[in-house]
Design an enzyme around this catalytic site. Structure first.
Site, PDB file in Angstrom:
ATOM      1  N   ASP A  43     -33.360 -17.173  48.045  1.00  0.00           N
ATOM      2  CA  ASP A  43     -34.725 -16.867  48.507  1.00  0.00           C
ATOM      3  C   ASP A  43     -34.740 -15.927  49.711  1.00  0.00           C
ATOM      4  O   ASP A  43     -35.295 -16.264  50.760  1.00  0.00           O
ATOM      5  CB  ASP A  43     -35.476 -18.154  48.869  1.00  0.00           C
ATOM      6  N   GLU A 210     -42.978 -20.106  40.973  1.00  0.00           N
ATOM      7  CA  GLU A 210     -42.906 -20.311  42.414  1.00  0.00           C
ATOM      8  C   GLU A 210     -42.548 -18.997  43.099  1.00  0.00           C
ATOM      9  O   GLU A 210     -42.518 -17.935  42.473  1.00  0.00           O
ATOM     10  CB  GLU A 210     -41.877 -21.394  42.756  1.00  0.00           C
TER      11      GLU A 210
END
Length: 322
Positions: A43, A210
């Site tokens: 991420d 997401e």
């Protein structure tokens, strides 16, 4: 023979001229950068610091992980942001232990760097987005600004994966959320940098969604919602892909190339991986011309690695990269 050689020389010169013309007219294959050094991440959020020109990457991990590079290509690991837990973490996410921090987003605004991050536990909606700030990333001194937004089992959304964008009107918006509850967008205050009102759902996807990245491109007049669909964090078994939709409003509706609303499962996939990289996702778009994300290296048995690519826009106003 001299005539033949002259003919060949002229032909070679013509071919070189054509190649030069093509190279000037076309982007450099929407190049993925050749990165070296310590590039293990999940991420990633990428930024180039004003003044120093240092490239920074913040990522999921113990204390919130930090990489830096002087040239954007060779990366070194710095000290984490957190060495101890802010007291409010336990208040909003009681089951969270240790210093595991997720999905940061770095945003520069009015001389300050705002670093958003998430704390949660796997499979839970008991989550919170927090914020720390600094005037100099290189200085390494961050101030805790507390909780930005939280969620629990009774809220519609899951308060993780924040991403901030400045809109066409100068207002600031935050995209966040995940999985069955989908992706939400809310306006945030330019003084507190926290939500000012309601949050609106803009995307859902069965099987997982997401990691939103909300981008405004002034050249096209559209807001673009980049998302990670599928499942993360399973090494070479990960099914992450990067998909995108666009809208004239930060609150949607965001539609894909086929006109399908992302609230109804739409999204045009722009990166599904390849034989060398599996499960690309957790993406972050810097400006409108660079995209960072992680993917699992086949050559390194599924190690999560940082990938950075030049981001381009086609004649119809859709993003693409190599």
């Amino acid at each position: 023979m001299q005539h033949v050689r002259s003919h060949k020389t002229m032909l070679t010169s013509a071919l070189l001229a054509i190649l030069l013309f093509v190279s000037l007219m076309l982007p450099a294959s929407a190049a993925t950068w050749n990165l070296t050094g310590d590039t293990n991440v999940h991420d990633p959020s990428y930024i180039v610091e004003n003044g120093t020109g240092t490239h920074w990457v913040f990522s999921t991990g113990e204390g919130l992980q930090v990489l830096w590079s002087s040239d954007g290509k060779h990366y070194n690991r710095s000290l984490p942001i957190f060495t101890s837990r802010p007291s409010w973490w336990s208040q909003y996410v009681p089951n969270h232990t240790g210093l595991d921090v997720w999905a940061p987003d770095i945003f520069y605004y009015n001389g300050t760097y705002y670093l958003y991050y998430s704390i949660s536990t796997f499979g839970s909606k008991v989550s919170a987005i927090g914020l720390v700030t600094t005037n100099s990333i290189s200085g390494g001194v961050w101030t805790d600004r507390g909780m930005v937004i939280s969620s629990n089992n009774s809220t519609n959304y899951n308060a993780i994966d924040a991403n901030i964008v400045q809109g066409h009107n100068g207002k600031l918006y935050m995209a966040f959320g995940s999985w069955s509850n989908g992706i939400y967008v809310t306006e945030i205050s330019t003084s507190t940098m926290k939500p000012t009102g309601n949050s609106y759902r803009v995307a859902t996807k069965s099987g997982g969604i997401e990691g939103p990245s909300l981008v405004y491109n002034s050249n096209t007049g559209y807001y673009y919602l980049f998302v990670s669909i599928g499942t993360c964090c399973a090494g070479l078994n990960s099914t992450y892909k990067i998909a995108v939709g666009r809208s004239t409003s930060p609150f949607g509706p965001f539609v894909d190339k086929n006109g399908v609303d992302m609230k109804n499962g739409g999204g045009t996939v722009i990166d599904s991986g390849n034989s060398a990289w599996v499960g690309p996702g957790g993406q972050d778009v810097y400006g409108t011309n660079v995209i960072a994300r992680h993917a699992y290296s086949v050559a390194e048995n599924g190690a999560p690695k940082l990938l950075i690519s030049d981001l381009y826009w086609d004649s119809s106003g859709w993003p693409y990269f190599n």
